[in-house]
Scaffold this active site. Structure first.
Site, PDB file in Angstrom:
ATOM      1  N   LYS A  17       0.855  -1.180   0.000  1.00  0.00           N
ATOM      2  CA  LYS A  17       0.000   0.000   0.000  1.00  0.00           C
ATOM      3  C   LYS A  17       0.896   1.237   0.000  1.00  0.00           C
ATOM      4  O   LYS A  17       1.937   1.257   0.671  1.00  0.00           O
ATOM      5  CB  LYS A  17      -0.879  -0.014   1.252  1.00  0.00           C
ATOM      6  CG  LYS A  17      -1.874   1.134   1.338  1.00  0.00           C
ATOM      7  CD  LYS A  17      -2.758   1.001   2.568  1.00  0.00           C
ATOM      8  CE  LYS A  17      -3.819   2.086   2.628  1.00  0.00           C
ATOM      9  NZ  LYS A  17      -4.686   1.935   3.823  1.00  0.00           N
TER      10      LYS A  17
ATOM     11  N   SER B 197      -9.754  -0.251   7.193  1.00  0.00           N
ATOM     12  CA  SER B 197      -9.193  -0.200   5.841  1.00  0.00           C
ATOM     13  C   SER B 197      -8.526  -1.466   5.324  1.00  0.00           C
ATOM     14  O   SER B 197      -8.186  -1.532   4.141  1.00  0.00           O
ATOM     15  CB  SER B 197      -8.202   0.955   5.732  1.00  0.00           C
ATOM     16  OG  SER B 197      -8.909   2.136   5.501  1.00  0.00           O
TER      17      SER B 197
ATOM     18  N   SER C 144      -9.618   2.112   2.932  1.00  0.00           N
ATOM     19  CA  SER C 144      -8.738   2.812   2.028  1.00  0.00           C
ATOM     20  C   SER C 144      -7.751   1.910   1.288  1.00  0.00           C
ATOM     21  O   SER C 144      -7.154   2.352   0.295  1.00  0.00           O
ATOM     22  CB  SER C 144      -7.954   3.875   2.808  1.00  0.00           C
ATOM     23  OG  SER C 144      -7.107   3.260   3.763  1.00  0.00           O
TER      24      SER C 144
HETATM   25  N1  GLN Z   1     -13.074   4.615   6.417  1.00  0.00           N
HETATM   26  C1  GLN Z   1     -12.339   5.012   7.583  1.00  0.00           C
HETATM   27  C2  GLN Z   1     -11.832   6.419   7.409  1.00  0.00           C
HETATM   28  O1  GLN Z   1     -12.102   6.986   6.410  1.00  0.00           O
HETATM   29  C3  GLN Z   1     -11.212   4.062   7.863  1.00  0.00           C
HETATM   30  C4  GLN Z   1     -10.010   4.298   7.033  1.00  0.00           C
HETATM   31  C5  GLN Z   1      -8.831   3.514   7.479  1.00  0.00           C
HETATM   32  O2  GLN Z   1      -8.945   2.510   8.187  1.00  0.00           O
HETATM   33  N2  GLN Z   1      -7.648   3.969   7.072  1.00  0.00           N
HETATM   34  O3  GLN Z   1     -11.205   6.974   8.243  1.00  0.00           O
END
Ligand code: GLN
Length: 486
Positions: free
Chosen positions: A77, A176, A152
């Site tokens: 990532k 995420s 994400s």
């Molecule tokens: N959807 C959540 C956010 O937007 C989690 C994102 C994540 O785990 N990086 O913060």
């Protein structure tokens, strides 16, 4: 061998160790599949770097100094900094940025022998649930290219689902790893907070951020997790100084008598019927495997949304202050003085969602609002963690859906950030408590899209989660299904 790209991490590792295939051969196959960047999954590819790593792996395989995963490809990532590839965190702010060092997780996987295929697309600074917030365009879900891959870690999930990589790294702050794994029909685990070093992981919300593997089976996740984790106390003071565990060693333990807690709050009104059916089916499988279902309650589940969307932006507003155009990253071209330079740099470099979070975060931390929002959220966060400890008096693991629905279509939640936030409801509680959680393919729902089962364990019980996931995968074949054309 024509099907190298379909093979598991485990199978590839075996073929490489016995030198039935070479690391260069394997890397070449994946690089060919990555050509044209299917699904917009990758943000940086450099075949010269990948092949050089593969050649180094082949040398180690030949002279008997190979690591356990020598020559097996992995993609990272774009939140993990890398010396040999650009790192942008999906942001224009870091366009073209090259780190002088590798993140600990990257370096540990390389030490285990893994060859880096490139860097994967993600929501900008990992803020999002659909990969629609990347400055470099969205990632398509390989099961239906009109749908989001989740976020994400959307690039990670899409790449693994489309067999562009046998495994990938992800980061999970509020879901995420688990949610894109669920949306793309793969397996992913977020370990206990502190298991994996955050050194070199671009910070979003430091008290929540955690790295983990994404692959096509629990067994493969176990192999990567063992290599990724381990104390790094000098470089990340929140990393836990614990001995590395062999997570693959206990995968075949019997589930006889395992108490699986089923929280009623995870099966309420907002849960789509197709997801409920698939999750219920997986729970029935567990009963057949000898597990006992125990009704439990996590009474503050709903509060996890406001609590998370106060704490995460608060930490983000502080973490992102370093992107000021001075030390690194984007700098605006025309400015009159220092303040003007800061303003223009940040206005140009950050996307809308990131700006929204910085403003929310600065607001909840500001004088007069700190007590009402940030402090209150911290108190409820502790109560959410306590709820889990109460639940674990009655059960060994907790099971439920990962997300209320299958992957939605592009544009469905556009201009409605709150709709995205609400969809995080089932992943946020474990994040706030710092507990390990994973997503395991449990069937298919609307539009033939994959559905993930979430398993949550108590602190340091990753081995138990992976065991439960592996046994389900021995009994079902959802994790073996591939999108059309893959
Ligand atoms: N959807 C959540 C956010 O937007 C989690 C994102 C994540 O785990 N990086 O913060």
């Amino acid at each position: 061998m024509s099907d190298l790209h379909n093979l598991s991490v485990k199978a590839l590792a075996t073929l490489l160790q016995t030198q039935e295939v070479s690391a260069v051969e394997v890397a070449t196959r994946f690089l060919a599949r990555m050509g044209g960047n299917p699904h917009n999954a990758f943000l940086d590819i450099d075949s010269e770097v990948t092949l050089a790593q593969a050649r180094a792996s082949d040398a180690k395989l030949a002279d008997g100094t190979a690591g356990p995963l020598e020559g097996v490809p992995v993609a990272h990532k774009d939140v993990f900094v890398t010396r040999d590839f650009d790192t942008t965190a999906g942001s224009k702010m870091l366009s073209g940025y090259r780190s002088p060092f590798d993140a600990t997780v990257v370096q540990r996987l390389r030490t285990a022998g893994m060859v880096t295929l490139g860097k994967l697309n993600c929501d900008e600074f990992a803020m999002g649930s659909a990969n629609e917030n990347s400055a470099y365009g969205p990632v398509q879900n390989p099961w239906d290219t009109a749908r989001v891959p989740g976020g994400s870690s959307g690039g990670s999930a899409a790449a693994v689902a489309a067999c562009l990589a046998p495994a990938a790294t992800g980061t999970d702050t509020g879901g995420s790893i688990r949610q894109p794994a669920s949306f793309c029909g793969i397996t992913g685990i977020k370990p206990t907070y502190g298991r994996a070093s955050r050194y070199g992981m671009i910070a979003y919300a430091s008290s929540l951020d955690q790295a983990g593997p994404m692959a096509r089976s629990a067994e493969d996740c176990a192999l990567l997790l063992s290599a990724m984790c381990g104390g790094d106390i000098d470089r990340d003071s929140t990393s836990l100084d614990m001995p590395t565990e062999d997570f693959a060693a206990s995968l075949n333990n019997s589930l006889e008598g395992l108490r699986i807690g089923v929280p009623k709050e995870f099966f309420g009104e907002g849960l789509h019927a197709d997801v409920r059916t698939a999750v219920d089916g997986a729970l029935r499988e567990y009963e057949k495997l000898g597990a006992k279902l125990v009704p439990i309650s996590l009474p503050r589940t709903e509060l996890s949304i406001p609590v998370y969307y106060i704490i995460a932006p608060a930490e983000a507003s502080s973490n992102l202050s370093r992107f000021d155009g001075v030390k690194f990253g984007h700098r605006a071209k025309d400015y009159t003085d220092l303040v003007d330079m800061y303003k223009k740099t940040r206005a140009e470099g950050f996307g809308n969602e990131v700006k929204r979070r910085i403003m929310t975060g600065a607001y909840v931390l500001s004088h007069g609002y700190y007590d009402a929002y940030y402090l209150q959220a911290q108190k409820i966060r502790r109560m959410i963690a306590d709820d889990f400890q109460n639940a674990f008096k009655q059960c060994d693991v907790i099971a439920g859906p990962v997300a209320p629905s299958v992957a939605w279509k592009f544009g469905d939640n556009a201009n409605d950030p709150v709709a995205d936030y609400l969809a995080d409801i089932f992943t946020l509680p474990a994040s706030l408590a710092g507990l390990p959680g994973m997503s395991v393919p449990a069937g298919f729902g609307a539009g033939g899209m994959p559905v993930g089962l979430q398993l949550i364990g108590n602190y340091f019980k990753e081995a138990q989660l992976l065991n439960a996931a592996h046994r389900l995968q021995q009994a079902t074949d959802f994790h073996l299904q591939k999108p059309a054309g893959v």
